[in-house]
Write a protein that holds these residues in place. Sequence first.
Motif, mmCIF file in Angstrom:
data_model
loop_
_atom_site.group_PDB
_atom_site.id
_atom_site.type_symbol
_atom_site.label_atom_id
_atom_site.label_comp_id
_atom_site.label_asym_id
_atom_site.label_seq_id
_atom_site.Cartn_x
_atom_site.Cartn_y
_atom_site.Cartn_z
ATOM 1 N N LEU A 55 -57.892 49.025 66.723
ATOM 2 C CA LEU A 55 -59.134 49.692 66.351
ATOM 3 C C LEU A 55 -58.976 51.142 66.771
ATOM 4 O O LEU A 55 -58.891 51.433 67.978
ATOM 5 C CB LEU A 55 -60.343 49.048 67.020
ATOM 6 C CG LEU A 55 -61.702 49.627 66.626
ATOM 7 C CD1 LEU A 55 -61.931 49.538 65.108
ATOM 8 C CD2 LEU A 55 -62.818 48.916 67.373
ATOM 9 N N ILE A 56 -58.898 52.032 65.777
ATOM 10 C CA ILE A 56 -58.547 53.416 66.060
ATOM 11 C C ILE A 56 -59.518 54.366 65.371
ATOM 12 O O ILE A 56 -59.515 54.467 64.136
ATOM 13 C CB ILE A 56 -57.103 53.709 65.618
ATOM 14 C CG1 ILE A 56 -56.135 52.759 66.346
ATOM 15 C CG2 ILE A 56 -56.748 55.180 65.860
ATOM 16 C CD1 ILE A 56 -54.704 52.856 65.929
ATOM 17 N N PRO A 57 -60.372 55.078 66.135
ATOM 18 C CA PRO A 57 -61.138 56.175 65.548
ATOM 19 C C PRO A 57 -60.154 57.256 65.108
ATOM 20 O O PRO A 57 -59.151 57.497 65.797
ATOM 21 C CB PRO A 57 -62.012 56.677 66.696
ATOM 22 C CG PRO A 57 -62.009 55.579 67.697
ATOM 23 C CD PRO A 57 -60.692 54.879 67.538
ATOM 24 N N ARG A 58 -60.423 57.882 63.955
ATOM 25 C CA ARG A 58 -59.440 58.847 63.474
ATOM 26 C C ARG A 58 -60.079 60.021 62.761
ATOM 27 O O ARG A 58 -61.179 59.927 62.235
ATOM 28 C CB ARG A 58 -58.419 58.181 62.586
ATOM 29 C CG ARG A 58 -58.888 57.916 61.183
ATOM 30 C CD ARG A 58 -57.724 57.464 60.340
ATOM 31 N NE ARG A 58 -57.853 57.931 58.990
ATOM 32 C CZ ARG A 58 -57.436 57.256 57.947
ATOM 33 N NH1 ARG A 58 -56.860 56.092 58.094
ATOM 34 N NH2 ARG A 58 -57.584 57.751 56.740
ATOM 35 N N LEU A 59 -59.332 61.117 62.721
ATOM 36 C CA LEU A 59 -59.705 62.325 62.011
ATOM 37 C C LEU A 59 -58.692 62.506 60.887
ATOM 38 O O LEU A 59 -57.482 62.401 61.119
ATOM 39 C CB LEU A 59 -59.679 63.524 62.957
ATOM 40 C CG LEU A 59 -60.072 64.869 62.353
ATOM 41 C CD1 LEU A 59 -61.560 64.869 61.974
ATOM 42 C CD2 LEU A 59 -59.774 65.992 63.344
ATOM 43 N N SER A 60 -59.185 62.773 59.681
ATOM 44 C CA SER A 60 -58.318 63.009 58.525
ATOM 45 C C SER A 60 -58.530 64.439 58.050
ATOM 46 O O SER A 60 -59.668 64.920 57.992
ATOM 47 C CB SER A 60 -58.663 62.051 57.381
ATOM 48 O OG SER A 60 -58.545 60.713 57.798
ATOM 49 N N GLY A 82 -56.932 54.867 69.972
ATOM 50 C CA GLY A 82 -57.869 53.764 70.150
ATOM 51 C C GLY A 82 -57.258 52.685 71.012
ATOM 52 O O GLY A 82 -56.581 52.964 71.992
ATOM 53 N N ILE A 83 -57.445 51.440 70.582
ATOM 54 C CA ILE A 83 -56.993 50.303 71.384
ATOM 55 C C ILE A 83 -56.234 49.308 70.505
ATOM 56 O O ILE A 83 -56.537 49.143 69.330
ATOM 57 C CB ILE A 83 -58.196 49.622 72.081
ATOM 58 C CG1 ILE A 83 -57.718 48.643 73.135
ATOM 59 C CG2 ILE A 83 -59.133 48.964 71.082
ATOM 60 C CD1 ILE A 83 -58.770 48.311 74.163
ATOM 61 N N GLY A 84 -55.227 48.677 71.102
ATOM 62 C CA GLY A 84 -54.481 47.617 70.450
ATOM 63 C C GLY A 84 -54.580 46.344 71.269
ATOM 64 O O GLY A 84 -54.687 46.394 72.502
ATOM 65 N N LYS A 85 -54.545 45.194 70.592
ATOM 66 C CA LYS A 85 -54.627 43.902 71.284
ATOM 67 C C LYS A 85 -53.563 42.979 70.705
ATOM 68 O O LYS A 85 -53.431 42.844 69.492
ATOM 69 C CB LYS A 85 -56.004 43.279 71.101
ATOM 70 C CG LYS A 85 -56.125 41.889 71.735
ATOM 71 C CD LYS A 85 -57.470 41.261 71.401
ATOM 72 C CE LYS A 85 -57.662 39.917 72.037
ATOM 73 N NZ LYS A 85 -56.944 38.829 71.425
ATOM 74 N N LYS A 86 -52.808 42.335 71.591
ATOM 75 C CA LYS A 86 -51.832 41.309 71.209
ATOM 76 C C LYS A 86 -51.957 40.209 72.239
ATOM 77 O O LYS A 86 -51.789 40.458 73.433
ATOM 78 C CB LYS A 86 -50.424 41.887 71.185
ATOM 79 C CG LYS A 86 -49.353 40.856 70.866
ATOM 80 C CD LYS A 86 -47.981 41.475 70.702
ATOM 81 C CE LYS A 86 -47.432 41.971 72.007
ATOM 82 N NZ LYS A 86 -46.022 42.410 71.907
ATOM 83 N N GLU A 87 -52.285 38.995 71.764
ATOM 84 C CA GLU A 87 -52.567 37.875 72.650
ATOM 85 C C GLU A 87 -53.648 38.310 73.644
ATOM 86 O O GLU A 87 -54.714 38.718 73.220
ATOM 87 C CB GLU A 87 -51.283 37.345 73.289
ATOM 88 C CG GLU A 87 -50.346 36.776 72.239
ATOM 89 C CD GLU A 87 -48.993 36.361 72.756
ATOM 90 O OE1 GLU A 87 -48.519 36.922 73.770
ATOM 91 O OE2 GLU A 87 -48.390 35.473 72.139
ATOM 92 N N LEU A 88 -53.402 38.280 74.943
ATOM 93 C CA LEU A 88 -54.431 38.698 75.902
ATOM 94 C C LEU A 88 -54.168 40.087 76.473
ATOM 95 O O LEU A 88 -54.766 40.480 77.468
ATOM 96 C CB LEU A 88 -54.532 37.670 77.033
ATOM 97 C CG LEU A 88 -54.962 36.270 76.587
ATOM 98 C CD1 LEU A 88 -54.938 35.309 77.761
ATOM 99 C CD2 LEU A 88 -56.346 36.307 75.952
ATOM 100 N N ALA A 93 -53.698 52.683 71.990
ATOM 101 C CA ALA A 93 -52.903 52.746 70.763
ATOM 102 C C ALA A 93 -53.140 54.090 70.084
ATOM 103 O O ALA A 93 -54.204 54.695 70.230
ATOM 104 C CB ALA A 93 -53.285 51.603 69.823
ATOM 105 N N GLY A 94 -52.156 54.533 69.352
ATOM 106 C CA GLY A 94 -52.266 55.773 68.594
ATOM 107 C C GLY A 94 -51.782 55.577 67.177
ATOM 108 O O GLY A 94 -50.949 54.706 66.903
ATOM 109 N N GLU A 95 -52.328 56.368 66.273
ATOM 110 C CA GLU A 95 -51.940 56.314 64.865
ATOM 111 C C GLU A 95 -51.713 57.738 64.382
ATOM 112 O O GLU A 95 -52.466 58.647 64.720
ATOM 113 C CB GLU A 95 -53.046 55.665 64.034
ATOM 114 C CG GLU A 95 -52.789 55.686 62.548
ATOM 115 C CD GLU A 95 -53.951 55.117 61.731
ATOM 116 O OE1 GLU A 95 -53.691 54.596 60.649
ATOM 117 O OE2 GLU A 95 -55.114 55.221 62.180
#
Length: 190
Positions: A55-60, A82-88, A93-95
Amino acid sequence: QNKKHPVAFKGAWSFMAFNQKDMLDWQLLYSFERTLSLGGDFIHDTMEGPERYFLIPRLSWLVHRWNRKDSQANIYVYGGAGIGKKELEYRMAGEGAIEADWETRKYYISGKATVVAAKDFQTLDVYQFRAGFAPYVGEFDHLHSWLIAQVQYIPSSREESVRIGPVMRFFYKSALWEVGVSARGNWNLN
């Protein structure tokens, strides 16, 4: 003209959903200037094995647009944190992405590179190139259709890292939808 851009006209809301068998990417964007939009990107994929969510808020940013008598070309960059989740496990996170396109009412070419990364997660890179044509040129308020050849390279995909296949694009007024399939049967619905 093609209306699937990360920045639309000032005051426009855009919802874009890119769906494949092993990944979905949903974007909600608001263009607060003619060259800038703010929004969020929700990504779910199973390419690395375990399910991952971002889940990443972003600017375009529309870096440049060339408007010619019979064509238009654009360069965009976008990204966010934003944030990334894998299992627990939860990680920051970045995009980051760059996208370019050129089109007339008859021909279309585009390319983009997107990278989504989080510590201890395999990087999700998506590289895409498209070339297509419109079998007919319709009036402004008619249904428009395109036949597009698409190549995607997704290194983290265990199943099919190179995806080549046709995409059929349709748009009518402010709605655009696409259906496609790779040579190995990986579908996409956008």
